[in-house]
Design an enzyme around this catalytic site. Structure first.
Site, PDB file in Angstrom:
ATOM      1  N   ASP A 210       0.849  -1.195   0.000  1.00  0.00           N
ATOM      2  CA  ASP A 210       0.000   0.000   0.000  1.00  0.00           C
ATOM      3  C   ASP A 210       0.883   1.243   0.000  1.00  0.00           C
ATOM      4  O   ASP A 210       2.097   1.160   0.121  1.00  0.00           O
ATOM      5  CB  ASP A 210      -0.890   0.009   1.251  1.00  0.00           C
ATOM      6  CG  ASP A 210      -0.056  -0.036   2.533  1.00  0.00           C
ATOM      7  OD1 ASP A 210       0.392   1.041   2.976  1.00  0.00           O
ATOM      8  OD2 ASP A 210       0.167  -1.133   3.075  1.00  0.00           O
ATOM      9  N   ASP A 212       0.790   3.576   2.354  1.00  0.00           N
ATOM     10  CA  ASP A 212       0.669   4.176   3.677  1.00  0.00           C
ATOM     11  C   ASP A 212      -0.485   5.185   3.619  1.00  0.00           C
ATOM     12  O   ASP A 212      -1.520   4.891   3.006  1.00  0.00           O
ATOM     13  CB  ASP A 212       1.998   4.797   4.129  1.00  0.00           C
ATOM     14  CG  ASP A 212       2.111   4.907   5.645  1.00  0.00           C
ATOM     15  OD1 ASP A 212       1.803   3.900   6.313  1.00  0.00           O
ATOM     16  OD2 ASP A 212       2.502   5.955   6.145  1.00  0.00           O
TER      17      ASP A 212
END
Length: 287
Positions: A210, A212
């Site tokens: 991802d 973050d």
């Protein structure tokens, strides 16, 4: 317990086994620092023996701060492990590191708060060098293996390790970017520090799940998003490991052998006998 297994693999979130590995035995040793996260599976893969340890336990029941890292590293050392490849899911702090990308970090920033991070305490002090926290030789082997399976891999990146288990605030995420960090996880420390003290070559292989929460044009990180990428990353990790094993377990890097002996600073008359007994598990010839 066998003492001939040179290759250690620590599996992170989503990586709990190695496909195609012939299982020889499972061990769950007592160490002076307790038991490891779970049973260590010793298997033969492509003609080489490997000790595989799931960092969070099978079924993922240990949060990052609960992982018994000292027991994990001590147990692998007692098996004869000379090098550890540690897999970990990470969040990306850089646009160019997309979800499902693989990264080889070369530096660490420590943001952990409450984890035992040394074998040397309680009346026996040592100060091991840690300027370069990963093994340069292992990093090159990972690069070579990635190239052989045409896996793009980012190199020479900085990994920030946070306490967790919650993900970052947006302010923290922007701060880490301003510090020059490229990726973030919750598990490289104290694992890398303890491996260094134990004279085991160590390289983490990071798998991005991802962005973050710094990237505000993206939906901020949720567990659901992370889990969607975990499965794909785990399959890629198994392919990478299969190619990497060809280069491991050959004892071609002895740079850490004997290194901790020169880090001991406590004078003999001040050494705590109880702590020395514990340390003999790791270093039977030093004390």
């Amino acid at each position: 317990m066998s003492k001939s297994v040179k290759i250690g693999v620590i599996g992170g979130t989503g990586l709990y086994s190695i496909d195609g590995m012939e299982i020889l035995e499972e061990v769950y040793p007592d160490t002076p620092w307790g038991k490891p996260s779970d049973k260590i599976t010793i298997g033969r893969f492509k003609g080489k023996e490997i000790a595989f340890l799931p960092r969070h336990g099978k079924g993922h029941f240990l949060n990052p701060s609960e992982v018994p890292v000292r027991a994990n590293i001590a147990a692998l050392k007692a098996l004869g492990v000379e090098e550890i490849i540690a897999f970990s899911s990470v969040g990306s702090l850089r646009e160019e590191i997309a979800p499902r990308d693989f990264v080889i970090p070369s530096q660490i920033i420590d943001r952990t708060k409450s984890r035992p991070a040394t074998f040397f305490e309680n009346g026996m002090v040592a100060h091991a060098p840690f300027a370069d926290p990963f093994s340069f030789g292992l990093a090159k082997k990972v690069e070579k293996a990635a190239s052989s399976i045409e896996l793009k891999i980012h190199t020479n990146k900085t990994l920030v390790c946070m306490e967790g288990p919650l993900f970052s605030t947006r302010a923290e995420s922007h701060m880490y970017r301003s510090w020059g960090a490229d990726i973030i996880n919750m598990t490289v420390l104290p694992e890398a520090k303890l491996a260094r003290e134990a004279e085991i070559l160590y390289q983490m292989v990071c798998m991005s799940t991802d962005y973050d929460c710094w990237k505000e044009d993206e939906e901020h990180v949720t567990l659901e998003m992370v889990l969607q990428n975990l499965g794909q990353n785990a399959e890629t990790a198994k392919r990478l490991l299969s190619a990497l094993v060809d280069h491991l377990g050959v004892s071609d890097d002895t740079s850490l052998v004997g290194s901790t002996k020169f880090s001991l600073v406590t004078s003999e008359e001040k050494r705590n006998p109880e702590q020395i007994q514990k340390l003999k598990y790791l270093f039977p010839t030093y004390f």
